[in-house]
Write an enzyme that holds these catalytic residues in place. Structure first.
Site, PDB file in Angstrom:
ATOM      1  N   SER A 110       0.894  -1.157  -0.066  1.00  0.00           N
ATOM      2  CA  SER A 110       0.049   0.024  -0.081  1.00  0.00           C
ATOM      3  C   SER A 110       0.850   1.293   0.107  1.00  0.00           C
ATOM      4  O   SER A 110       1.673   1.284  -0.934  1.00  0.00           O
ATOM      5  CB  SER A 110      -0.803   0.059   1.293  1.00  0.00           C
ATOM      6  N   ASP A 250      -8.916  -6.198  -3.960  1.00  0.00           N
ATOM      7  CA  ASP A 250      -8.191  -5.143  -3.272  1.00  0.00           C
ATOM      8  C   ASP A 250      -8.397  -3.855  -3.543  1.00  0.00           C
ATOM      9  O   ASP A 250      -9.237  -3.398  -4.712  1.00  0.00           O
ATOM     10  CB  ASP A 250      -6.774  -5.581  -3.920  1.00  0.00           C
ATOM     11  N   HIS A 277      -6.889  -5.973   0.565  1.00  0.00           N
ATOM     12  CA  HIS A 277      -5.816  -5.254   0.477  1.00  0.00           C
ATOM     13  C   HIS A 277      -4.487  -5.785   1.096  1.00  0.00           C
ATOM     14  O   HIS A 277      -3.473  -5.513   0.991  1.00  0.00           O
ATOM     15  CB  HIS A 277      -6.207  -3.950   1.098  1.00  0.00           C
TER      16      HIS A 277
END
Length: 299
Positions: A110, A250, A277
């Site tokens: 991320s 995601d 995610h």
């Protein structure tokens, strides 16, 4: 395996680090350094990967970025000027120097993947043998537009709430937070329960201050110091081997992941069916096997 923890000084504060060493470190194995998301999450969820140390005979290095977890202190309160890319890039440079991390593999998840890209493209990435870009992005604008597209998965009332809130800019309402929570449940993660790994259930100090200042109020509407993060046009400059990882459900949609995979020369893309995610949490065995193969290929 053996786990050690400590602190390194940084900007008058401290960065907490955690190293997982295998019982037998194999020759030629560069350590894997993990950059967590947020900004303002912690290293905690990476602990599900601790088994890679003995599985592959290599060290794992993780840390809490300044402003969250064990790298928070009360002296950071009110210093929003810190929450910008250069702070975290400087911190990562200091970590590498302080722990002697000259030759490494790098995994960013991320926001951590954004940090990894900036380390490679803006700081040179000296000594990085390979990079794993997990559920991350090259373009904040594409991330935002894909997030808005996925509002169709919410109920009509939730979509209306999201749209009206974005127009008004008044985010702190129960209706908006409920719609946001539903969106994150669909594409990010659910609340941990008694069956979840301990590292996910453990209380932690998140860095909400750094998230608000650097990204913004929520995932769909980047407005902070990172809102102008646009590196899609520079992906061709990545010189080390790159593995792109994402889940079908995601926050990093398949289109966002494809932009990374198409833009980086020779990149490989692994799509995890049904994962949100944190693919390494929702399909840990496959993720560990994938990492072991990738790292061994690129030592």
């Amino acid at each position: 395996m053996h786990i050690s923890e400590g602190y390194l000084p940084f900007l008058g504060h401290q960065t907490h680090w955690r190293v997982v060493e295998p019982d037998e470190e194999l020759p030629g194995r560069a350590p894997l350094v993990l950059l967590h998301g947020g900004p303002g999450s912690t290293h905690n969820y990476f602990e599900v990967l601790d088994g890679l140390a003995d599985l592959d005979g290599r060290r794992l290095v993780m840390y809490d970025q300044l402003g969250c977890g064990l790298s928070w202190d009360d002296g950071l309160a009110g210093h929003d000027e810190l929450w910008r890319a250069d702070t975290w890039l400087d911190e990562f440079d200091a970590l590498r120097a302080g722990l002697g991390l000259e030759r490494i593999h790098l995994l960013g998840q991320s926001w951590g993947g954004m940090l990894a890209l900036m380390h490679l493209l803006d700081r040179g990435g000296v000594g990085v043998r390979s990079v794993v870009l997990s559920s991350t992005l090259a373009s904040a604008s594409l991330w935002g537009s894909e997030g808005h597209r996925r509002l169709r998965y919410l109920g009509a009332d939730e979509r209306r709430t999201m749209e009206e809130t974005e127009r008004s800019g008044r985010f702190d309402t129960p209706e908006f937070r409920a719609a946001e929570a539903r969106y994150l449940e669909l594409f990010c993660a659910g609340e941990p329960d008694e069956s979840s790994p301990e590292c996910l259930r453990r209380p932690k100090r998140t860095g909400r201050e750094s998230y608000l200042a650097a990204w913004g109020d929520n995932e769909l509407m980047p407005s902070g110091t990172l809102a102008g993060f646009e590196y899609a046009g520079r992906l061709k400059e990545v010189r080390c081997p790159a593995l792109v990882v994402s889940g079908t459900q995601d926050l990093c949609s398949p289109l966002v992941a494809k932009q990374l995979a198409d833009g980086i020369p020779g990149a490989r893309w692994e799509l995890f069916e049904g994962c949100r995610h944190a693919c390494f949490v929702e399909d840990t065995p496959r993720y560990l096997a994938m990492l072991r193969e990738w790292l061994d290929e690129n030592d």
